[in-house]
Design a protein around this motif. Structure first.
Motif, mmCIF file in Angstrom:
data_model
loop_
_atom_site.group_PDB
_atom_site.id
_atom_site.type_symbol
_atom_site.label_atom_id
_atom_site.label_comp_id
_atom_site.label_asym_id
_atom_site.label_seq_id
_atom_site.Cartn_x
_atom_site.Cartn_y
_atom_site.Cartn_z
ATOM 1 N N SER A 16 147.830 75.349 31.238
ATOM 2 C CA SER A 16 148.631 74.185 31.623
ATOM 3 C C SER A 16 150.032 74.289 31.027
ATOM 4 O O SER A 16 151.012 73.883 31.650
ATOM 5 C CB SER A 16 147.947 72.890 31.182
ATOM 6 O OG SER A 16 147.766 72.887 29.781
ATOM 7 N N ASN A 17 150.134 74.865 29.824
ATOM 8 C CA ASN A 17 151.436 75.062 29.191
ATOM 9 C C ASN A 17 152.331 75.937 30.063
ATOM 10 O O ASN A 17 153.510 75.646 30.234
ATOM 11 C CB ASN A 17 151.263 75.687 27.807
ATOM 12 C CG ASN A 17 152.591 75.956 27.130
ATOM 13 O OD1 ASN A 17 153.390 75.061 26.924
ATOM 14 N ND2 ASN A 17 152.821 77.217 26.796
ATOM 15 N N GLU A 24 153.629 73.920 33.066
ATOM 16 C CA GLU A 24 154.645 72.946 32.648
ATOM 17 C C GLU A 24 155.974 73.633 32.360
ATOM 18 O O GLU A 24 157.032 73.167 32.795
ATOM 19 C CB GLU A 24 154.169 72.191 31.402
ATOM 20 C CG GLU A 24 153.000 71.263 31.658
ATOM 21 C CD GLU A 24 152.324 70.784 30.375
ATOM 22 O OE1 GLU A 24 152.884 70.982 29.278
ATOM 23 O OE2 GLU A 24 151.224 70.207 30.483
ATOM 24 N N LYS A 25 155.927 74.728 31.638
ATOM 25 C CA LYS A 25 157.156 75.455 31.303
ATOM 26 C C LYS A 25 157.798 76.057 32.555
ATOM 27 O O LYS A 25 159.023 76.060 32.683
ATOM 28 C CB LYS A 25 156.868 76.566 30.289
ATOM 29 C CG LYS A 25 156.379 76.081 28.951
ATOM 30 C CD LYS A 25 157.518 75.747 28.055
ATOM 31 C CE LYS A 25 156.987 75.391 26.681
ATOM 32 N NZ LYS A 25 157.934 75.520 25.634
#
Length: 179
Positions: free
Chosen positions: A83-84, A87-88
């Protein structure tokens, strides 16, 4: 950006590379070195940068894959981004990012040489594919300056995103040059 397998990533990256190659194939020598006002790099320099980064990501993926193979954990080829990462990626897509000095172009490498380097990097990625699809890649990680720690599969995605980003940049430069 949704991938369910390493095969999906390779397929997406092949389409991105095709668009990149088609865009660059239509660039004349004069266009390659033209620098419109308010631009930092010309097309030749962008392609050199993409080739430097592509070669670097290939090496990173190879090292991460070797470390993952040591763990002995098999994979069925399924893959999902953290998920990181998602998002990034959404943030960086809307942000101007300054490349680290180590991947700045010299301006002394011809378009043809950079393209040859990109072909070599693609061949190296292709050689990794069988093991990338059969090895659990979730363990070993290597840091990206913006995204943080990434596994080999995420670095593979990064290679495609990077080429995609710079293809758009080259297309915009060409539009300015050809006005």
């Amino acid at each position: 950006m949704r991938y369910e397998s390493i095969a999906d990533i390779y397929s997406a990256n092949a389409k991105i590379r095709e668009r990149f190659e088609q865009t660059v194939a239509g660039v004349s020598p004069d266009e390659a070195t033209a620098l419109p006002p308010d631009e930092k790099w010309n097309i030749q320099q962008i392609v050199e940068h993409v080739s430097i980064v592509g070669s670097g990501i290939t090496k990173i993926c190879g090292k991460l894959l070797a470390a993952a193979k040591e763990s002995g954990k098999p994979s069925d080829g399924a893959f999902s981004l953290s998920s990181n990462f998602g998002e990034k990626a959404a943030v960086v897509a809307q942000t101007k990012v300054e490349a680290p000095d180590r991947v700045h172009p010299t301006g002394e490498v011809s378009l043809e040489e950079s393209i040859s380097s990109l072909i070599a990097a693609r061949e190296a990625f292709d050689a990794l594919r069988p093991d990338m699809e059969t090895t659990d890649l979730s363990g070993p990680k290597f840091p990206h300056p913006f995204f943080g720690d990434l596994c080999a599969g995420e670095w593979l995605v990064m290679a495609g995103l990077h080429e995609h980003r710079h293809t758009g940049q080259i297309e915009k430069l060409l539009a300015k040059i050809r006005q």
